[in-house]
Scaffold this motif. Structure first.
Motif, mmCIF file in Angstrom:
data_model
loop_
_atom_site.group_PDB
_atom_site.id
_atom_site.type_symbol
_atom_site.label_atom_id
_atom_site.label_comp_id
_atom_site.label_asym_id
_atom_site.label_seq_id
_atom_site.Cartn_x
_atom_site.Cartn_y
_atom_site.Cartn_z
ATOM 1 N N ARG A 3 -10.262 -3.949 121.378
ATOM 2 C CA ARG A 3 -10.689 -2.851 122.242
ATOM 3 C C ARG A 3 -9.688 -1.708 122.102
ATOM 4 O O ARG A 3 -8.497 -1.940 121.917
ATOM 5 C CB ARG A 3 -10.752 -3.304 123.704
ATOM 6 N N ALA A 5 -8.096 1.841 123.824
ATOM 7 C CA ALA A 5 -7.898 2.764 124.946
ATOM 8 C C ALA A 5 -7.361 4.055 124.351
ATOM 9 O O ALA A 5 -6.208 4.120 123.920
ATOM 10 C CB ALA A 5 -6.915 2.171 125.950
ATOM 11 N N LEU A 96 -2.104 -1.601 129.703
ATOM 12 C CA LEU A 96 -3.269 -1.766 128.840
ATOM 13 C C LEU A 96 -2.895 -2.479 127.549
ATOM 14 O O LEU A 96 -3.628 -3.359 127.071
ATOM 15 C CB LEU A 96 -3.887 -0.397 128.541
ATOM 16 N N TRP A 101 -5.446 -4.130 124.852
ATOM 17 C CA TRP A 101 -6.063 -2.888 124.384
ATOM 18 C C TRP A 101 -5.175 -2.245 123.328
ATOM 19 O O TRP A 101 -3.957 -2.248 123.457
ATOM 20 C CB TRP A 101 -6.245 -1.915 125.544
ATOM 21 N N LEU A 212 -7.314 -0.464 137.950
ATOM 22 C CA LEU A 212 -7.750 -1.013 136.665
ATOM 23 C C LEU A 212 -8.783 -2.131 136.816
ATOM 24 O O LEU A 212 -9.720 -2.247 136.020
ATOM 25 C CB LEU A 212 -6.542 -1.544 135.881
ATOM 26 N N PHE A 217 -11.845 -0.260 132.195
ATOM 27 C CA PHE A 217 -10.906 -1.119 131.456
ATOM 28 C C PHE A 217 -10.930 -2.558 131.952
ATOM 29 O O PHE A 217 -10.210 -3.388 131.414
ATOM 30 C CB PHE A 217 -9.496 -0.568 131.565
#
Length: 218
Positions: A3, A5, A96, A101, A212, A217
């Motif tokens: 993933r 961010a 993150l 991420w 979050l 996310f």
């Protein structure tokens, strides 16, 4: 599943938008242009060439564009040693990163300016890559900066979230096919960000960090 961010920087992670407004206004003033600060503010987030074109129009003396950009760069460069990060910006990126991420910056800044911004954020250990103005042909609102960030992260658009503070960010992210999160700390009204494509809005990185679990996310 990987993933990404993707984050804008100016006005999103570092509190620089109004420094840009003041220094662009002064650059225009020195060149004999009367450009109101509110108009400059609305143009922040565009690359230098696009910002000048947006504010001065196509009938300007385009041979002076480089002079204007250089003046802004020199004026803004006076602040490189004290650019203020927004609260919890570095913590957000690290959280993150620790959650799996791939954190990538997508910014119209480049060179020494980008280095100063990264020093201000203080989270280089969490940043996997940076898509800067030096890497793309077109800046925001073109999707190219966000698409390049996704290429660097090796993540498809459907597995990415883009966070930014301007309408140019939201339009770029929407055109790239990613989920867009807006933050209000750049000074752009909520309604404008939503109209440009933001699906979720937070006040700043600190509120996003605190939320979050209920954010895109999650």
């Amino acid at each position: 599943m990987e993933r990404a961010a993707v984050f804008d920087v100016d006005g999103t992670l570092v509190d620089t938008n109004h420094l840009h407004v003041t220094t662009w206004w002064e650059a225009f003033r020195q060149a004999g242009h009367r450009v109101p600060m509110h108009a400059v503010h609305r143009a922040i987030g565009l690359g230098s060439d696009d910002l000048i074109a947006h504010l001065l129009g196509d009938d300007r003396d385009k041979e002076r564009d480089a002079e204007l950009s250089a003046a802004h760069k020199a004026l803004y460069g006076q602040y490189f040693d004290r650019l203020p990060p927004l609260e919890d910006a570095g913590r957000l990126l690290r959280r993150l990163d620790s959650a799996g991420w791939r954190v990538v910056l997508a910014t119209s800044a480049g060179g020494s300016e980008l280095s100063a911004l990264r020093r201000a954020i203080g989270a280089d250990d969490a940043i996997a890559a940076t898509a800067s103005a030096d890497d793309v042909e077109e800046g925001k609102p073109s999707p190219e900066p966000v698409e390049h960030a996704l290429e660097l992260a090796e993540v498809p658009a459907e597995h990415a979230v883009f966070v930014g503070d301007t309408v140019w960010d939201m339009r770029a992210g929407s055109r790239a096919g990613v989920r867009c999160v807006g933050v209000l700390c750049g000074g752009i009204p909520r309604a404008d960000l939503v109209e440009a494509g933001a699906g979720t809005i937070y006040d700043d990185p600190a509120q996003l960090l605190a939320s979050l679990a209920d954010s895109p996310f999650a």
